[in-house]
Design a protein around this motif. Structure first.
Motif, mmCIF file in Angstrom:
data_model
loop_
_atom_site.group_PDB
_atom_site.id
_atom_site.type_symbol
_atom_site.label_atom_id
_atom_site.label_comp_id
_atom_site.label_asym_id
_atom_site.label_seq_id
_atom_site.Cartn_x
_atom_site.Cartn_y
_atom_site.Cartn_z
ATOM 1 N N MET A 54 0.832 -1.207 0.000
ATOM 2 C CA MET A 54 0.000 0.000 0.000
ATOM 3 C C MET A 54 0.868 1.259 0.000
ATOM 4 O O MET A 54 0.538 2.251 -0.643
ATOM 5 N N GLN A 87 -4.244 5.345 -1.849
ATOM 6 C CA GLN A 87 -4.359 4.645 -0.565
ATOM 7 C C GLN A 87 -5.729 4.911 0.063
ATOM 8 O O GLN A 87 -6.376 3.993 0.577
ATOM 9 N N LYS A 88 -6.188 6.162 -0.021
ATOM 10 C CA LYS A 88 -7.491 6.516 0.550
ATOM 11 C C LYS A 88 -8.619 5.796 -0.207
ATOM 12 O O LYS A 88 -9.545 5.262 0.402
ATOM 13 N N ASP A 108 -8.920 2.199 0.844
ATOM 14 C CA ASP A 108 -9.192 1.950 2.254
ATOM 15 C C ASP A 108 -10.599 1.372 2.400
ATOM 16 O O ASP A 108 -11.591 2.084 2.265
#
Length: 143
Positions: A114, A122-123, A126
């Motif tokens: 990640m 990455q967001k 999530d």
């Protein structure tokens, strides 16, 4: 660093021939070496492509299913390992040690972590349900 080691088998294996016991013993010795070194995360052998299928997408974006066997034996994967090592060079050294009587080639592919992605990716990635599943798998692998 995690690497996926893909094993491309001989044509004999792709035709469904069972491996000789001596070859399995060699492979298990190799797998034990990976485990004892603490680098082995996962491994599996795969059934011949005659028992599989491929899903591709046509020009309209619709899935198209093709049942095996697949004619391009050179592209058929016979098994895999996932290893965690300190470097690409270490992964190559492990790949060079694979018992090769039934392997035509081993392909190494580094697995994304990640942290390799920018913050926005990455967001977007999530996902609590996926994280919980991964944590459950990892916990199960440790026990």
């Amino acid at each position: 660093m995690r690497f996926l080691m893909l094993m491309y088998p001989s044509e004999k294996a792709e035709q469904g021939a069972m491996p000789e016991a001596s070859l399995v013993a060699e492979m298990m010795k190799y797998n034990e070496e990976l485990a004892k070194a603490g680098v082995l995360l996962a491994l599996d052998g795969l059934q011949p492509s005659s028992k599989g299928a491929r899903v591709t997408w046509n020009a309209q974006g619709r899935p198209v299913v093709t049942d095996g066997p697949f004619t391009e034996v050179k592209e058929v994967i016979g098994g895999y390992w996932i290893i965690q090592v300190k470097s690409r060079e270490e992964a190559i050294e492990w790949a060079k040690r694979v018992p090769s009587r039934d392997a035509r080639k081993i392909e190494l592919r580094q697995i994304f972590e990640m942290a390799d992605f920018p913050a926005d990716v990455q967001k977007a990635a999530d996902n609590p349900a996926v994280k919980a599943t991964i944590e459950r798998i990892e916990k199960s692998a440790r026990s």
